[in-house]
Design a protein around this motif. Structure first.
Motif, PDB file in Angstrom:
ATOM      1  N   ASP A   1      38.056  32.725  52.011  1.00 25.37           N
ATOM      2  CA  ASP A   1      39.186  32.464  52.908  1.00 25.37           C
ATOM      3  C   ASP A   1      38.825  32.752  54.359  1.00 25.37           C
ATOM      4  O   ASP A   1      39.430  32.206  55.280  1.00 25.37           O
ATOM      5  CB  ASP A   1      40.406  33.306  52.508  1.00 25.37           C
ATOM      6  CG  ASP A   1      41.055  32.817  51.213  1.00 25.37           C
ATOM      7  OD1 ASP A   1      40.765  31.676  50.789  1.00 25.37           O
ATOM      8  OD2 ASP A   1      41.854  33.593  50.635  1.00 25.37           O
ATOM      9  N   LEU A   2      37.842  33.615  54.563  1.00 22.44           N
ATOM     10  CA  LEU A   2      37.370  33.941  55.908  1.00 22.44           C
ATOM     11  C   LEU A   2      36.202  33.053  56.327  1.00 22.44           C
ATOM     12  O   LEU A   2      35.617  33.243  57.391  1.00 22.44           O
ATOM     13  CB  LEU A   2      36.930  35.407  55.975  1.00 22.44           C
ATOM     14  CG  LEU A   2      38.017  36.448  55.716  1.00 22.44           C
ATOM     15  CD1 LEU A   2      37.408  37.837  55.610  1.00 22.44           C
ATOM     16  CD2 LEU A   2      39.067  36.399  56.821  1.00 22.44           C
ATOM     17  N   GLY A   3      35.846  32.108  55.450  1.00 16.85           N
ATOM     18  CA  GLY A   3      34.755  31.194  55.756  1.00 16.85           C
ATOM     19  C   GLY A   3      33.379  31.719  55.387  1.00 16.85           C
ATOM     20  O   GLY A   3      32.371  31.196  55.855  1.00 16.85           O
ATOM     21  N   ILE A   4      33.340  32.736  54.562  1.00 15.74           N
ATOM     22  CA  ILE A   4      32.062  33.323  54.151  1.00 15.74           C
ATOM     23  C   ILE A   4      31.756  32.890  52.728  1.00 15.74           C
ATOM     24  O   ILE A   4      32.535  33.151  51.818  1.00 15.74           O
ATOM     25  CB  ILE A   4      32.108  34.868  54.241  1.00 15.74           C
ATOM     26  CG1 ILE A   4      32.399  35.286  55.685  1.00 15.74           C
ATOM     27  CG2 ILE A   4      30.811  35.477  53.724  1.00 15.74           C
ATOM     28  CD1 ILE A   4      32.710  36.759  55.828  1.00 15.74           C
ATOM     29  N   SER A   5      30.630  32.246  52.528  1.00 14.65           N
ATOM     30  CA  SER A   5      30.222  31.785  51.201  1.00 14.65           C
ATOM     31  C   SER A   5      29.286  32.800  50.562  1.00 14.65           C
ATOM     32  O   SER A   5      28.137  32.955  50.994  1.00 14.65           O
ATOM     33  CB  SER A   5      29.516  30.435  51.300  1.00 14.65           C
ATOM     34  OG  SER A   5      28.911  30.111  50.073  1.00 14.65           O
ATOM     35  N   VAL A   6      29.784  33.484  49.535  1.00 16.44           N
ATOM     36  CA  VAL A   6      28.965  34.468  48.833  1.00 16.44           C
ATOM     37  C   VAL A   6      27.787  33.773  48.148  1.00 16.44           C
ATOM     38  O   VAL A   6      26.674  34.285  48.158  1.00 16.44           O
ATOM     39  CB  VAL A   6      29.812  35.281  47.832  1.00 16.44           C
ATOM     40  CG1 VAL A   6      28.933  36.172  46.973  1.00 16.44           C
ATOM     41  CG2 VAL A   6      30.855  36.104  48.572  1.00 16.44           C
ATOM     42  N   ALA A   7      28.037  32.582  47.579  1.00 19.02           N
ATOM     43  CA  ALA A   7      26.962  31.845  46.910  1.00 19.02           C
ATOM     44  C   ALA A   7      25.824  31.548  47.889  1.00 19.02           C
ATOM     45  O   ALA A   7      24.646  31.662  47.540  1.00 19.02           O
ATOM     46  CB  ALA A   7      27.498  30.560  46.304  1.00 19.02           C
TER      47      ALA A   7
ATOM     48  N   MET B   1      30.161  42.121  42.987  1.00 15.53           N
ATOM     49  CA  MET B   1      31.378  41.676  43.666  1.00 15.53           C
ATOM     50  C   MET B   1      32.254  40.886  42.697  1.00 15.53           C
ATOM     51  O   MET B   1      31.773  40.035  41.956  1.00 15.53           O
ATOM     52  CB  MET B   1      30.996  40.794  44.856  1.00 15.53           C
ATOM     53  CG  MET B   1      32.180  40.361  45.698  1.00 15.53           C
ATOM     54  SD  MET B   1      31.668  39.386  47.112  1.00 15.53           S
ATOM     55  CE  MET B   1      30.768  40.606  48.043  1.00 15.53           C
ATOM     56  N   SER B   2      33.535  41.160  42.733  1.00 13.88           N
ATOM     57  CA  SER B   2      34.472  40.458  41.851  1.00 13.88           C
ATOM     58  C   SER B   2      34.764  39.061  42.390  1.00 13.88           C
ATOM     59  O   SER B   2      34.499  38.760  43.566  1.00 13.88           O
ATOM     60  CB  SER B   2      35.778  41.247  41.731  1.00 13.88           C
ATOM     61  OG  SER B   2      36.497  41.171  42.949  1.00 13.88           O
ATOM     62  N   ARG B   3      35.326  38.230  41.544  1.00 16.00           N
ATOM     63  CA  ARG B   3      35.725  36.881  41.976  1.00 16.00           C
ATOM     64  C   ARG B   3      36.798  36.974  43.054  1.00 16.00           C
ATOM     65  O   ARG B   3      36.830  36.173  43.982  1.00 16.00           O
ATOM     66  CB  ARG B   3      36.249  36.070  40.787  1.00 16.00           C
ATOM     67  CG  ARG B   3      35.193  35.648  39.826  1.00 16.00           C
ATOM     68  CD  ARG B   3      34.541  34.392  40.317  1.00 16.00           C
ATOM     69  NE  ARG B   3      33.528  33.993  39.362  1.00 16.00           N
ATOM     70  CZ  ARG B   3      32.494  33.268  39.670  1.00 16.00           C
ATOM     71  NH1 ARG B   3      32.329  32.847  40.889  1.00 16.00           N
ATOM     72  NH2 ARG B   3      31.604  32.950  38.773  1.00 16.00           N
ATOM     73  N   ALA B   4      37.706  37.945  42.922  1.00 16.75           N
ATOM     74  CA  ALA B   4      38.765  38.120  43.921  1.00 16.75           C
ATOM     75  C   ALA B   4      38.158  38.428  45.290  1.00 16.75           C
ATOM     76  O   ALA B   4      38.604  37.884  46.312  1.00 16.75           O
ATOM     77  CB  ALA B   4      39.716  39.226  43.489  1.00 16.75           C
ATOM     78  N   ASP B   5      37.132  39.287  45.298  1.00 13.27           N
ATOM     79  CA  ASP B   5      36.448  39.595  46.560  1.00 13.27           C
ATOM     80  C   ASP B   5      35.769  38.352  47.120  1.00 13.27           C
ATOM     81  O   ASP B   5      35.826  38.091  48.327  1.00 13.27           O
ATOM     82  CB  ASP B   5      35.394  40.688  46.356  1.00 13.27           C
ATOM     83  CG  ASP B   5      35.989  42.037  46.007  1.00 13.27           C
ATOM     84  OD1 ASP B   5      37.183  42.257  46.309  1.00 13.27           O
ATOM     85  OD2 ASP B   5      35.268  42.864  45.424  1.00 13.27           O
ATOM     86  N   GLU B   6      35.144  37.603  46.229  1.00 10.53           N
ATOM     87  CA  GLU B   6      34.456  36.380  46.647  1.00 10.53           C
ATOM     88  C   GLU B   6      35.452  35.379  47.243  1.00 10.53           C
ATOM     89  O   GLU B   6      35.181  34.754  48.273  1.00 10.53           O
ATOM     90  CB  GLU B   6      33.721  35.761  45.458  1.00 10.53           C
ATOM     91  CG  GLU B   6      32.864  34.588  45.810  1.00 10.53           C
ATOM     92  CD  GLU B   6      32.058  34.064  44.629  1.00 10.53           C
ATOM     93  OE1 GLU B   6      31.209  33.204  44.876  1.00 10.53           O
ATOM     94  OE2 GLU B   6      32.280  34.504  43.486  1.00 10.53           O
TER      95      GLU B   6
END
Length: 178
Positions: A84-90, A74-79
């Motif tokens: 912004d939707l409140g989803i933490s990829v980390a 996943m790119s940083r832009a996707d992350e």
């Protein structure tokens, strides 16, 4: 197409194949091409990367690529969009790795090696090579050099180009340096 490659471009491709083989990967990816490009010295592409200050940051670039692999490519832009939707990829990565172990989300490398055992090229890596050819045609040049492979990596939007751009090697900057 390979008959149009310069010796330097062939060395990059051969280096990417060797890198994939050493890693036990059945395929050559865009990442293998980028890391092979970064290994080159005294070529047009290497001189551009050095002029942009990228060459000395090879370890940071490798870390950025490893972090992207850990995020499943996943790119940083996707992350950031997910954040912004409140989803933490980390947080998702940490939870998945907690259950399934480190690197559980590392993107699977689709494809199989050639019957000879040599790694095949992923669709993304093939797109980079095709884009390099298109760059050469658009510039009305005759051969594909490692600098065109670099432009191909940057033109094909992906994690590898994103990581290069983070360190100052955007398509426009590379083109201007050439």
């Amino acid at each position: 197409m390979f008959e149009r490659f310069t010796g330097d471009a062939r060395a990059v491709v051969a280096g990417a194949v060797e890198r994939a083989s050493r890693a036990g990967s059945p395929v050559v990816t865009e990442e293998h091409l980028l890391l092979s490009l970064l290994d080159r010295e005294d070529t047009a592409g290497a001189r551009v990367l050095a002029a942009l200050g990228v060459t000395g940051r090879r370890a940071e670039i490798a870390e950025g690529l490893a972090a992207a692999r850990r995020r499943g490519g996943m790119s940083r832009a996707d992350e950031e969009a997910l954040a912004d939707l409140g989803i933490s990829v980390a947080e998702i990565v940490a939870r998945v790795e907690g259950v399934h172990g480190p690197g559980a989300l590392s993107r699977a490398e689709p494809g199989r090696a050639w019957p000879s055992g040599r790694p095949a090229f992923t669709k993304g890596a093939k797109r980079v090579l095709e884009k390099a050819l298109r760059v050469v045609v658009a510039r009305k040049e005759k051969s594909i050099g490692d600098e065109h492979l670099l432009l191909g990596l940057l033109a094909v939007r992906g994690v590898e180009g994103e990581v290069l751009e983070r360190y100052g090697a955007s398509y426009e900057a590379v083109e201007a340096a050439l």
